[in-house]
Enzyme design. Structure first.
Site, short mmCIF file in Angstrom:
data_model
loop_
_atom_site.label_atom_id
_atom_site.label_comp_id
_atom_site.label_asym_id
_atom_site.label_seq_id
_atom_site.Cartn_x
_atom_site.Cartn_y
_atom_site.Cartn_z
N LEU A 364 0.83 -1.20 0.00
CA LEU A 364 0.00 0.00 0.00
C LEU A 364 0.87 1.26 0.00
O LEU A 364 0.51 2.27 -0.60
CB LEU A 364 -0.93 0.02 1.22
N HIS A 365 2.00 1.18 0.67
CA HIS A 365 2.89 2.33 0.75
C HIS A 365 3.88 2.38 -0.41
O HIS A 365 4.71 3.29 -0.48
CB HIS A 365 3.68 2.30 2.07
#
Length: 482
Positions: A364-365
């Site tokens: 996600l990052h």
């Protein structure tokens, strides 16, 4: 407490929400020139206010005021379009269009034409949901999750410039969480596939499209019941004022007061604590801004109410354990990881569930070595702390576990026993030491514009002799010997 029960706490090790990419959008906060005097002598408060505090507040107001206006406009539109009767003043589709246009305008103010990547992602996922809902509803969530992660990898490696992608990464994280959560809710039957206008209003609501926080589609629908009486609610006004003041305080401390209180002439570990704390307070700033925007837009989920909804700084700054830190760092993301990653994968084994939680949080990052290193380190740290303190609690029959015991726990020696209290305090100090070590590389160097690389992270830890890693390794070995 059985071993597997603790993994509901342990999986949260992946829950570190990298907010510096969002905070960097408010550019220039940490670039004020204090002069050489700042390194070895503390300047006067008036000079600090003139050179840092006032410019920071001015830039904050300039950046956030339009977003706050859009959130208030969204609330007004919902009040106008709401009615206790079945005959609503505005059609639902028109109300949704107004909500989503407000969010798209907010995105454009922050990212310009780069919002096209977010639009492509959102529209393509709706097509996927249409197809899977038709015949393959039971794999809607997995399909959306796989597509999102593939989309992120392709954009980061092949399509988008790294500086541009780093600047929109925070909004992309929020978008991804909404889309994946909605996909799994459709799979489980919690909600049917929403109409396209409902979908766009949820995805692009101005209240949480920039800074968050994440919320489910069911919680978002509280925006449709915004009435005039709720607009005049004292709790709502109090919440907005408190969140706004807390956000200003956290930003001021992060950018001005931290370096004013702890000078560069201090011992390197003290400076490391200062730099890590500065990053943490920038995270609190973003969280309190998100609380403000979501309240201004009129969203009030029943499970959240007008309390501290996103982060609990006191639990992070004065931790009992690292497990408490990762749980209270970002509460909505904590719930998202728990509901849509950990619980989904747990039937296939606890180890796989924990591993996939780390993978999901890292992806996600984006493909960032620094974040992956911090997540993996934090995961190992929290695991060692959890099993070691559980063993101590069993051996000494005392409330020494990473999580606070319930009032009716079976331990002989409770929390208020002097030796138990002192031991837990020592573990809290060790947690602060580890936080300083893990968070010190989130600085304001030039590399922050495009994300930190492996050499930056390793150099920061090397300057401190990798001491924190050695301490946790020694703790684990001692745990095996006990």
């Amino acid at each position: 407490m059985e071993y597997d029960d603790n993994f509901d706490d342990y999986y949260d090790d992946a829950n570190i929400y990298d907010e510096e990419d969002l905070e960097k959008m408010l550019a220039g906060y940490t670039d004020f020139d204090y002069g050489d005097e700042m390194e070895y002598a503390r300047i006067s408060f008036m000079d600090l206010a003139e050179n840092c505090l006032y410019p920071t507040l001015q830039q904050t107001i300039h950046m956030l005021a339009p977003l706050y206006v859009l959130c208030i406009t969204t609330r007004i539109v919902c009040v106008v379009g709401y009615s206790d009767t079945e005959d609503h003043p505005l059609p639902r589709w028109l109300l949704n269009i107004c909500i989503s246009l407000g969010g798209l305008l907010a995105l454009y103010m922050f990212f310009g034409n780069n919002i096209v990547y977010l639009l492509v992602c959102a529209v393509s996922v709706y097509v996927i949901l249409l197809v899977t809902s038709w015949k393959l509803q039971n794999i809607a969530g997995v399909t959306v999750a796989a597509y999102i992660f593939l989309f992120i990898v392709i954009c980061e490696l092949f399509v988008v410039d790294e500086k541009i992608w780093h600047s929109i990464r925070g909004a992309q994280i929020m978008l991804s969480m909404k889309l994946i959560g909605l996909g799994f809710d459709i799979t489980s039957g919690v909600t049917p596939l929403p109409a396209f206008t409902d979908y766009m209003a949820y995805i692009f609501c101005a209240g949480n499209v920039i800074f968050g926080p994440w919320m489910s589609f069911q919680d978002f629908k509280s925006i449709y019941s915004t009435s005039l009486s709720k607009c005049l609610d004292v709790d709502w006004m109090t919440k907005v004022m408190k969140s706004s003041l807390f956000s200003v305080f956290c930003l001021s401390f992060s950018t001005c007061f931290g370096s004013w209180i702890i000078l560069d002439s201090n011992y390197k570990w003290v400076r490391a604590y200062r730099d890590a704390q500065s990053f943490r307070f920038s995270h609190y700033f973003v969280c309190f801004v998100s609380e403000t925007t979501i309240a201004l837009s009129g969203i009030n989920p029943s499970e959240i109410d007008y309390g501290v909804t996103v982060t609990r700084p006191l639990y992070v700054e004065f931790p009992r354990s690292l497990v408490e830190v990762v749980t209270n760092w970002n509460l909505p993301m904590h719930n998202w990881l728990k509901n849509y990653v950990f619980k989904t994968a747990r039937p296939y084994g606890t180890f796989l569930a924990v591993t996939l939680t780390y993978v999901a949080s890292s992806l996600l990052h984006g493909l960032n070595f620094q974040l992956a290193a911090v997540l993996l380190s934090l995961g190992f740290y929290s695991y060692v702390e959890m099993v070691f303190r559980r063993k101590l609690a069993r051996v000494f029959d005392a409330c020494l576990e990473a999580r606070s015991c319930r009032d009716n726990c079976p331990h002989t020696y409770k929390q208020n026993h002097p030796f138990v209290w002192i031991t837990n305090l020592c573990f809290g100090c060790v947690a602060v030491f580890h936080l300083a070590y893990l968070g010190l590389m989130f600085d304001s160097s030039a590399e922050a514009e495009k994300g930190y690389n492996m050499s930056h992270t390793l150099q920061k830890w090397s300057d401190l002799g990798f001491l924190s890693h050695w301490v946790i390794l020694g703790t684990y070995i001692f745990h095996l010997m006990v």
